[in-house]
Design a protein around this motif. Structure first.
Motif, PDB file in Angstrom:
ATOM      1  N   ALA A 172       0.920  -1.056  -0.034  1.00 36.02           N
ATOM      2  CA  ALA A 172      -0.064  -0.085  -0.194  1.00 36.02           C
ATOM      3  C   ALA A 172       0.941   1.199   0.196  1.00 36.02           C
ATOM      4  O   ALA A 172       0.477   2.241  -0.773  1.00 36.02           O
ATOM      5  CB  ALA A 172      -0.924   0.039   1.223  1.00 36.02           C
ATOM      6  N   TYR A 173       2.064   1.237   0.613  1.00 32.99           N
ATOM      7  CA  TYR A 173       2.901   2.456   0.681  1.00 32.99           C
ATOM      8  C   TYR A 173       3.447   2.613  -0.665  1.00 32.99           C
ATOM      9  O   TYR A 173       3.667   3.694  -1.059  1.00 32.99           O
ATOM     10  CB  TYR A 173       4.013   2.222   1.693  1.00 32.99           C
ATOM     11  CG  TYR A 173       3.664   2.370   3.430  1.00 32.99           C
ATOM     12  CD1 TYR A 173       3.400   3.322   3.840  1.00 32.99           C
ATOM     13  CD2 TYR A 173       3.468   1.105   4.033  1.00 32.99           C
ATOM     14  CE1 TYR A 173       2.856   3.783   5.280  1.00 32.99           C
ATOM     15  CE2 TYR A 173       3.098   1.365   5.354  1.00 32.99           C
ATOM     16  CZ  TYR A 173       2.976   2.800   5.769  1.00 32.99           C
ATOM     17  OH  TYR A 173       2.468   2.591   7.147  1.00 32.99           O
ATOM     18  N   ALA A 174       3.584   1.712  -1.285  1.00 31.77           N
ATOM     19  CA  ALA A 174       4.671   1.889  -2.592  1.00 31.77           C
ATOM     20  C   ALA A 174       3.374   2.237  -3.688  1.00 31.77           C
ATOM     21  O   ALA A 174       3.724   3.065  -4.456  1.00 31.77           O
ATOM     22  CB  ALA A 174       4.837   0.373  -3.351  1.00 31.77           C
ATOM     23  N   MET A 175       2.194   1.869  -3.400  1.00 32.64           N
ATOM     24  CA  MET A 175       0.925   2.399  -4.473  1.00 32.64           C
ATOM     25  C   MET A 175       0.799   3.958  -3.916  1.00 32.64           C
ATOM     26  O   MET A 175       0.646   4.648  -4.835  1.00 32.64           O
ATOM     27  CB  MET A 175      -0.284   1.625  -4.194  1.00 32.64           C
ATOM     28  CG  MET A 175      -0.250   0.404  -4.639  1.00 32.64           C
ATOM     29  SD  MET A 175       0.160   0.077  -6.321  1.00 32.64           S
ATOM     30  CE  MET A 175       1.970  -0.091  -6.366  1.00 32.64           C
ATOM     31  N   LEU A 176       0.966   4.264  -2.596  1.00 28.14           N
ATOM     32  CA  LEU A 176       0.921   5.749  -2.407  1.00 28.14           C
ATOM     33  C   LEU A 176       1.973   6.694  -2.890  1.00 28.14           C
ATOM     34  O   LEU A 176       1.732   7.493  -3.398  1.00 28.14           O
ATOM     35  CB  LEU A 176       0.731   5.798  -0.895  1.00 28.14           C
ATOM     36  CG  LEU A 176      -0.540   5.356  -0.321  1.00 28.14           C
ATOM     37  CD1 LEU A 176      -0.328   5.564   1.316  1.00 28.14           C
ATOM     38  CD2 LEU A 176      -1.862   6.256  -0.638  1.00 28.14           C
ATOM     39  N   ASP A 177       2.984   5.991  -3.027  1.00 26.23           N
ATOM     40  CA  ASP A 177       4.187   6.589  -3.613  1.00 26.23           C
ATOM     41  C   ASP A 177       4.127   6.728  -5.076  1.00 26.23           C
ATOM     42  O   ASP A 177       4.445   7.930  -5.776  1.00 26.23           O
ATOM     43  CB  ASP A 177       5.718   5.763  -3.482  1.00 26.23           C
ATOM     44  CG  ASP A 177       5.991   5.551  -1.993  1.00 26.23           C
ATOM     45  OD1 ASP A 177       5.634   6.576  -1.155  1.00 26.23           O
ATOM     46  OD2 ASP A 177       6.770   4.959  -1.607  1.00 26.23           O
ATOM     47  N   LEU A 178       3.716   5.626  -5.829  1.00 22.87           N
ATOM     48  CA  LEU A 178       3.358   5.910  -7.224  1.00 22.87           C
ATOM     49  C   LEU A 178       2.398   7.009  -7.515  1.00 22.87           C
ATOM     50  O   LEU A 178       2.696   7.917  -8.561  1.00 22.87           O
ATOM     51  CB  LEU A 178       2.738   4.608  -7.721  1.00 22.87           C
ATOM     52  CG  LEU A 178       2.560   4.536  -9.283  1.00 22.87           C
ATOM     53  CD1 LEU A 178       3.826   4.615 -10.066  1.00 22.87           C
ATOM     54  CD2 LEU A 178       2.006   3.238  -9.618  1.00 22.87           C
ATOM     55  N   ALA A 179       1.392   7.003  -6.721  1.00 16.68           N
ATOM     56  CA  ALA A 179       0.208   8.101  -6.751  1.00 16.68           C
ATOM     57  C   ALA A 179       0.873   9.527  -6.478  1.00 16.68           C
ATOM     58  O   ALA A 179       0.764  10.589  -7.348  1.00 16.68           O
ATOM     59  CB  ALA A 179      -0.829   7.826  -6.393  1.00 16.68           C
ATOM     60  N   ALA A 180       1.830   9.539  -5.580  1.00 17.82           N
ATOM     61  CA  ALA A 180       2.285  10.866  -5.143  1.00 17.82           C
ATOM     62  C   ALA A 180       3.334  11.553  -6.420  1.00 17.82           C
ATOM     63  O   ALA A 180       3.258  12.822  -6.447  1.00 17.82           O
ATOM     64  CB  ALA A 180       3.309  10.730  -4.109  1.00 17.82           C
ATOM     65  N   VAL A 181       3.889  10.648  -7.256  1.00 16.44           N
ATOM     66  CA  VAL A 181       4.669  11.028  -8.305  1.00 16.44           C
ATOM     67  C   VAL A 181       3.794  11.689  -9.317  1.00 16.44           C
ATOM     68  O   VAL A 181       4.403  12.585 -10.262  1.00 16.44           O
ATOM     69  CB  VAL A 181       5.483   9.756  -8.689  1.00 16.44           C
ATOM     70  CG1 VAL A 181       6.346  10.419  -9.971  1.00 16.44           C
ATOM     71  CG2 VAL A 181       6.397   9.283  -7.656  1.00 16.44           C
ATOM     72  N   VAL A 182       2.811  11.004  -9.778  1.00 16.37           N
ATOM     73  CA  VAL A 182       2.078  11.619 -10.588  1.00 16.37           C
ATOM     74  C   VAL A 182       0.839  12.522 -10.314  1.00 16.37           C
ATOM     75  O   VAL A 182       0.229  13.257 -11.340  1.00 16.37           O
ATOM     76  CB  VAL A 182       1.224  10.286 -11.343  1.00 16.37           C
ATOM     77  CG1 VAL A 182       2.358   9.135 -11.879  1.00 16.37           C
ATOM     78  CG2 VAL A 182       0.099   9.634 -10.691  1.00 16.37           C
ATOM     79  N   VAL A 183       0.493  12.738  -9.127  1.00 14.60           N
ATOM     80  CA  VAL A 183      -0.589  13.662  -8.895  1.00 14.60           C
ATOM     81  C   VAL A 183      -0.477  14.973  -9.160  1.00 14.60           C
ATOM     82  O   VAL A 183      -1.322  15.754  -9.745  1.00 14.60           O
ATOM     83  CB  VAL A 183      -0.822  13.447  -7.225  1.00 14.60           C
ATOM     84  CG1 VAL A 183      -1.454  14.583  -6.645  1.00 14.60           C
ATOM     85  CG2 VAL A 183      -1.801  12.312  -6.951  1.00 14.60           C
TER      86      VAL A 183
END
Length: 298
Positions: A130-141
């Motif tokens: 879940a943390y990695a998915m939040l990281d991925l979203a943080a880069v593209v948001v």
């Protein structure tokens, strides 16, 4: 007649695309472009295994599904957040208006919480970190933030505080005769473009090998950028300044936007600390498989 130092507001049709009776406004187009841009960038990032290390990266099909989850989380969370944080009394007196999303009224902080919930639920349903998915979203948001703030400017909404002596102040159609800061463009530049560059450097430097690090950096960066821009942005009329009052062009009062950034900043710091200390790293495969191995031996 506008003041000499003020710039006229550009006459931009709020409808970006019109195909007969079908109309797509700039605000809706900003959401679409933001989601598509984020989807494209996310697919490029998962195609680079060196960025992920021991963290399981999602597949292309999972990214396609994730975009739908996040879109629902952003829209529902953004609307609920606006109702709760910014105009609860008005909506309680007329609950049917809560569903009238086309009339405007979205909160970034609510959309942020909705997106996090969607990401966590999606990660658990697919066995992803879940943390990695939040990281991925943080880069593209930041892509969506940039286009969203540009759409705010085109719509002539969420304008800035009065700035009669500022050379690039703008007289907004619904903001009265006073020239104001184009705070939407400040937010597009900082929350969007600048934060996108910061996150792009961070992902190429650290990758997703420390789950939660990029997400924490994004939350900290957004909280700082939003708070700085709030000094130039006119508070929501139904709320005004929560504490203190405006003093001069920049003001000294506390707005709802500033207040909501405080817990974001705290959460961001916690994420970074946990990531740096290794608390969010995936467990070794041997340890994760141990219960299953014991069951087979029994």
């Amino acid at each position: 007649m506008p003041p000499l130092l003020a710039l006229p507001f550009p006459a931009i049709d709020p409808v970006a695309i019109a195909l007969g009776p079908v109309q797509i406004k700039w605000y809706a187009l900003a959401y679409i472009v933001g989601l598509i841009g984020g989807w494209f960038y996310a697919r490029r990032l998962i195609a680079r295994p060196g960025l992920w290390g021991a963290v399981r990266r999602p597949g292309a099909a999972e990214i396609d599904d994730l975009i739908v989850w996040v879109a629902l989380g952003v829209v529902l969370g953004g609307r609920i957040g606006y109702v709760l944080f910014y105009n609860l009394g008005a909506y309680l007196s007329n609950p049917a208006e809560i569903l009238a999303i086309w009339r405007g009224g979205m909160s970034f902080h609510g959309g942020f919480l909705g997106a996090i919930l969607a990401l966590v639920l999606f990660a658990r349903s697919r066995g992803l970190n879940a943390y990695a998915m939040l990281d991925l979203a943080a880069v593209v948001v930041p892509i969506g933030l940039f286009f969203g703030r540009i759409a705010n400017f085109v719509n002539g909404e969420l304008w800035g505080r009065p700035a009669p002596d500022f050379a690039y102040a703008i007289v907004f159609p619904n903001g009265g005769p006073v020239p104001r800061h184009p705070s939407q463009l400040y937010e597009a530049a900082t929350e969007g473009l600048l934060l996108f560059l910061v996150m792009a450097v961070a992902v190429h430097r650290f990758g997703f090998r420390r789950p939660g690090l990029l997400g924490g950096l994004f939350v900290i960066g957004y909280a700082i950028a939003r708070t700085a821009c709030e000094f130039f942005r006119e508070p929501d009329p139904q709320l005004g300044f929560l504490f203190g009052r405006e003093v001069g062009a920049l003001g000294g009062g506390i707005t709802m936007g500033m207040l909501l950034c405080v817990p974001m900043l705290v959460v961001g710091v916690v994420f970074v600390v946990r990531a740096v200390t290794g608390a969010t790293r995936p467990r070794p495969r041997l340890e994760a498989d141990e219960p299953e191995a014991e069951a087979r031996s029994a």
